[in-house]
Design an enzyme around this catalytic site. Sequence first.
Site, short mmCIF file in Angstrom:
data_model
loop_
_atom_site.label_atom_id
_atom_site.label_comp_id
_atom_site.label_asym_id
_atom_site.label_seq_id
_atom_site.Cartn_x
_atom_site.Cartn_y
_atom_site.Cartn_z
N PHE A 122 0.86 -1.18 0.00
CA PHE A 122 0.00 0.00 0.00
C PHE A 122 0.90 1.23 0.00
O PHE A 122 1.83 1.31 0.82
CB PHE A 122 -0.86 -0.05 1.27
CG PHE A 122 -1.74 1.13 1.53
CD1 PHE A 122 -2.92 1.30 0.83
CD2 PHE A 122 -1.41 2.05 2.52
CE1 PHE A 122 -3.76 2.37 1.11
CE2 PHE A 122 -2.24 3.12 2.81
CZ PHE A 122 -3.42 3.29 2.10
N ALA A 123 0.63 2.17 -0.91
CA ALA A 123 1.52 3.32 -1.04
C ALA A 123 0.77 4.63 -0.89
O ALA A 123 0.09 5.08 -1.82
CB ALA A 123 2.25 3.26 -2.36
N ALA A 129 4.00 14.12 2.82
CA ALA A 129 2.64 13.68 3.11
C ALA A 129 2.69 12.50 4.06
O ALA A 129 2.90 11.36 3.64
CB ALA A 129 1.90 13.31 1.83
N ILE A 156 7.65 2.58 2.04
CA ILE A 156 6.59 1.64 1.66
C ILE A 156 6.98 0.22 2.06
O ILE A 156 7.99 -0.32 1.60
CB ILE A 156 6.31 1.72 0.14
CG1 ILE A 156 5.98 3.16 -0.26
CG2 ILE A 156 5.18 0.75 -0.24
CD1 ILE A 156 4.87 3.83 0.53
N ARG A 242 -6.31 -1.08 10.76
CA ARG A 242 -5.67 -0.71 12.02
C ARG A 242 -5.76 -1.75 13.13
O ARG A 242 -4.79 -1.92 13.88
CB ARG A 242 -6.18 0.65 12.51
CG ARG A 242 -5.43 1.81 11.90
CD ARG A 242 -5.76 3.12 12.58
NE ARG A 242 -7.19 3.40 12.51
CZ ARG A 242 -7.74 4.26 11.63
NH1 ARG A 242 -7.00 4.93 10.78
NH2 ARG A 242 -9.04 4.45 11.63
N GLN A 336 13.45 -4.31 31.57
CA GLN A 336 13.77 -4.01 32.97
C GLN A 336 13.82 -5.29 33.80
O GLN A 336 14.70 -5.44 34.65
CB GLN A 336 12.73 -3.05 33.56
CG GLN A 336 13.10 -2.47 34.91
CD GLN A 336 14.33 -1.56 34.81
OE1 GLN A 336 14.62 -0.98 33.77
NE2 GLN A 336 15.08 -1.45 35.91
N GLU A 363 0.79 3.38 10.13
CA GLU A 363 -0.66 3.35 9.89
C GLU A 363 -1.39 4.41 10.70
O GLU A 363 -2.46 4.18 11.25
CB GLU A 363 -1.23 1.94 10.12
CG GLU A 363 -0.74 1.02 9.01
CD GLU A 363 -1.62 -0.19 8.77
OE1 GLU A 363 -1.05 -1.21 8.44
OE2 GLU A 363 -2.84 -0.11 8.86
N GLY A 364 -0.79 5.61 10.74
CA GLY A 364 -1.36 6.73 11.47
C GLY A 364 -0.78 6.79 12.87
O GLY A 364 -0.95 5.86 13.65
#
Lengths: 384, 259
Positions: A122-123, A129, A156, A242, A336, A363-364
């Site tokens: 997916f591009a 942008a 990408i 998502r 830790q 993805e945002g």
Amino acid sequence: MDYFLSEEQQMIVDVARQITDEMIIPQRAELDETEGYPRDILTAIAKADLYGLYIPEEYGGLGGGCFEIVLALEQFARGCTGVATAFAASALGAYPILISGSEELKQKYMPAIASGEKLAAFALTEANAGSDASGIQTTAVLDGDEWVLNGTKQWITNAGEAQIYTVIAITDKSKGPRGATMFVVEDKDPGFSYGVKEKKLGIRCSSTRELIFKDCRIPKDRVIGRIGMGFITVMKTLDQSRPGIAILGVGLGQGALDEAAIYAKQRVQFGKPIISFQAVQHILADMAIQVEAGRALVYSAAKHIDAHKNDMSKASSMCKVFATDMAMKVTIDAVQVLAGYGYMRDYPVEKMMRDAKILQIYEGTNQIQRNVIGQELNKEYMRA
Amino acid sequence: MKIIVCVKQVPDAKDVRLDPKTNTLSREGVQAIMNPYDRHALEEAVRLKEQHGGTVTVLSMGPPQAEAMLREAVSCGADEAVLVSDRAFAGADTWATTYTLAMAIKKIDDFDLILCGKQAIDGDTAQVGPGLAERLDIPFVAYVRKINNCIANIMQVERLMDDGYDLLEVPLPALFTVVKEINEPRIPSLKGKMRAKKIDITKLTAVDIEADLEQLGLKGSTTQVVKVFSPELKGARAILAGTADEQVTQLYDKLLPLL
């Protein structure tokens, strides 16, 4: 916890678990070190029919939904988030065709994606942008029976490895958000090439490169959906995908918890295994609580998305934020618990911590997700 | 190409214990798995099917629980599964086992190739493959590490030897036992698992295969396990010292009187 999976769903988990335990975990350290693409693992995933999980049966898939792919991704990410990303990227590349593509495009591309014979990518992202998708500069101009693409896509996933690319480009700058269109570009199209492989903090075995379009000519019928609907397809694609990123956080968190708990049982200090000390128990307990909460939210969101195609955004963004922020915290805690050993590359938790960071970004970003959730809340309460 | 793969359910080697009183394998609570070498035989059969077309039938003699292993074989690509199961088979040695399998295969009747693992990891005899081939009176090659091609019903195979390999051409029908070097067995597929859940497993009894009861099970066995033990290491050991030349001289002096 028992999530009452159906028999088929349990089979998905079992197959994905076996691939993870027998192939991914033994190879992950070397893949991280060499940054090599996990071809043999992806071939095994294809042979096990898992590339077709979310694809309708009429296109050669198994007819499952978001929840089914989430179950497989959780296992893969428990082993290696890089491998899981390489696998998930094909689904991300395929969703635009599934969501907005014509019947012809679906017939043409989906069966090969469902069998894993071909990978998709997916591009969207470009140098200018990222969070602001309106900054896209790649253009597509109709010339006779062909579209001519010019521009460069950045970072990408699966670039250079995939054969099918879903690409957004500006087709009419004057129309603003309605001026972008999605296309299918194939790896052998003239004028299409790749940039160098990026060097990353984590998920190093997944391929991340530029897509370079220089007078790249593609047939007219490669438009996905209608001209000018590109942004809508992108938004729907991301809403759908998502939870797939969210579950990588859950799988990764589970993997980190497993490593930390096993180590804490074995490591002896002050004459006792360190798991017997409350200070360590509390860290592990908090990790377990968060992983389980993340899993419950992602599973619920995935089921919601499968049932409510027109109301996905908020559930999708909420699970992405929660589970990926969780993964960052849990992997830091795992390092830790293993302390000095955890910081060394001999143990897998430092890699897990490096891998976790990308989940909050790609993805945002999680900040953009909060914007989405905020805007949805604003809409909801306006009605109230 | 019609291929039969003989598979055996064995205790998981990771989990094997000896009963301290009887010195026999304690099977209680031990997980049963498909004999690992048989897994390679199955994988090779499925690959041959994918290449040349045809069918793969898995065949096992064993208790009813062996059905789970046969379903697993179907999930890995087998088309049909046959379980030969009868109380009369209990206690069979390799002689009685090959008789039983041969009778079952005569019942199935139609095959071009039989594949077996080179041996089972519980008994370790490596006798059932060759014995079965003798019973069926077909050519046999052990330790097959590669199947090169099959032209006009002649199969070219490589047999693993200590110092390399033999290249052999074998007319079909034939039986091969395979070593683990031959392939990397696949992980079951989702569609395979779904098919395995639904498939009807053919179940054959002693009567179904028209066997002579005298030749079955403990009664038909020519060997009896009297005792299982680890042999004691006997004989003196010596570690030679000095330079390489000195050690060779010392070794020569020690060996010479033995000749």
